[in-house]
Scaffold this active site. Sequence first.
Site, mmCIF file in Angstrom:
data_model
loop_
_atom_site.group_PDB
_atom_site.id
_atom_site.type_symbol
_atom_site.label_atom_id
_atom_site.label_comp_id
_atom_site.label_asym_id
_atom_site.label_seq_id
_atom_site.Cartn_x
_atom_site.Cartn_y
_atom_site.Cartn_z
ATOM 1 N N GLU A 33 0.824 -1.208 0.000
ATOM 2 C CA GLU A 33 0.000 0.000 0.000
ATOM 3 C C GLU A 33 0.862 1.263 0.000
ATOM 4 O OE1 GLU A 33 -3.096 0.319 -0.574
ATOM 5 O OE2 GLU A 33 -3.552 -1.816 -0.577
ATOM 6 N N TYR A 116 -6.958 5.971 4.292
ATOM 7 C CA TYR A 116 -7.058 5.017 3.201
ATOM 8 C C TYR A 116 -6.168 3.794 3.463
ATOM 9 C CZ TYR A 116 -5.928 2.504 -0.960
ATOM 10 O OH TYR A 116 -5.689 1.467 -1.816
ATOM 11 N N ASP A 134 -10.575 4.742 -2.961
ATOM 12 C CA ASP A 134 -9.555 5.421 -3.754
ATOM 13 C C ASP A 134 -10.226 6.011 -4.992
ATOM 14 O OD1 ASP A 134 -10.001 3.290 -5.466
ATOM 15 O OD2 ASP A 134 -7.890 2.713 -5.630
ATOM 16 N N CYS A 189 -13.975 -0.188 -15.411
ATOM 17 C CA CYS A 189 -14.668 1.108 -15.333
ATOM 18 C C CYS A 189 -13.638 2.234 -15.307
ATOM 19 C CB CYS A 189 -15.560 1.135 -14.092
ATOM 20 S SG CYS A 189 -16.726 2.513 -14.058
ATOM 21 N N CYS A 196 -17.960 -1.280 -20.664
ATOM 22 C CA CYS A 196 -19.246 -1.596 -20.044
ATOM 23 C C CYS A 196 -19.742 -2.987 -20.424
ATOM 24 C CB CYS A 196 -20.278 -0.540 -20.418
ATOM 25 S SG CYS A 196 -19.886 1.115 -19.775
ATOM 26 N N CYS A 199 -18.547 -5.365 -17.844
ATOM 27 C CA CYS A 199 -18.771 -4.980 -16.448
ATOM 28 C C CYS A 199 -19.856 -5.830 -15.801
ATOM 29 C CB CYS A 199 -19.164 -3.499 -16.377
ATOM 30 S SG CYS A 199 -19.486 -2.941 -14.695
ATOM 31 N N CYS A 205 -26.289 -0.459 -13.519
ATOM 32 C CA CYS A 205 -25.519 0.784 -13.456
ATOM 33 C C CYS A 205 -26.390 1.985 -13.824
ATOM 34 C CB CYS A 205 -24.318 0.690 -14.399
ATOM 35 S SG CYS A 205 -23.317 2.202 -14.457
#
Length: 287
Positions: A33, A116, A134, A189, A196, A199, A205
Amino acid sequence: MVADLIFPWFRAHARDLPWRRPETTPWGVLVSEFMLQQTPVARVEPVWRDWLERWPAPSSLAAAPRADVLRAWGKLGYPRRAIRLHDAAAAIAARHGDAVPSDVEALEALPGVGSYTARAVAAFGFGLRAAVVDTNVRRVVARAVHGQGDAGPARTRADLADVDALLPDDDAEAAVVSAGLMELGAVVCTVRSPRCADCPVAARCAWVAAGRPAYDGPRKPVQGFAGTDRQVRGKLMDVLRTAPGPVERAALDAVWSDAGQRDRCLHSLLVDGLAEQTDDGRFALPV
């Protein structure tokens, strides 16, 4: 629910990243991270592997000289992250028996660990329910839930509430969905060319249902790199990292022609603890 669609999709399509593997410790997740902040996965992976082989526990990193830490950080950029990770390792070794804490508040109390990172380590290192937000997650939520083309400026509390509302109650399931939301935003995305058709949540959506309207809200300005202080600092750090010992001022002067900018950047490295000046006037990485 969106989570019901993301969970199986992530299980089937997640990238095989080393810090996601079952054998990775919470320490390995914490290191990843720190390294992944504003740095692409492809650049992080080899450095992460070398880092964990060299320093498999917080105490081993804490015992290392800062010069070695900065050299190992290499060209990941933003080397202050390396110093903060070094400080966090020392705190974990001293306060937590060399074990990364799982509690978000305890994680946030570590040097260099913000909201975060703390939530990401809780979710991905310990499999706990924690809303991890994020840029990619915010974009997925903006489109799937709010029908907007992008998320716009950060709204910390509202963003956390949006993501928290999507997570299942079960810790393990919520951790997978948290990772899935990030993955979806990173590989499907995306900002400019969302796929799409691939997805898992396209049928639910709100943005797709609205005809994928263009985002017309405020945008974060794109920061350049060429000619910036960040570039100059990087060039100065390259000299210090590759030198076997302290270097003369002339070696640093040679990397940038603008004396005023170069001097300002060198001073900032000294202030940030990324460089030090020896008694004889030369410059080196910190001990």
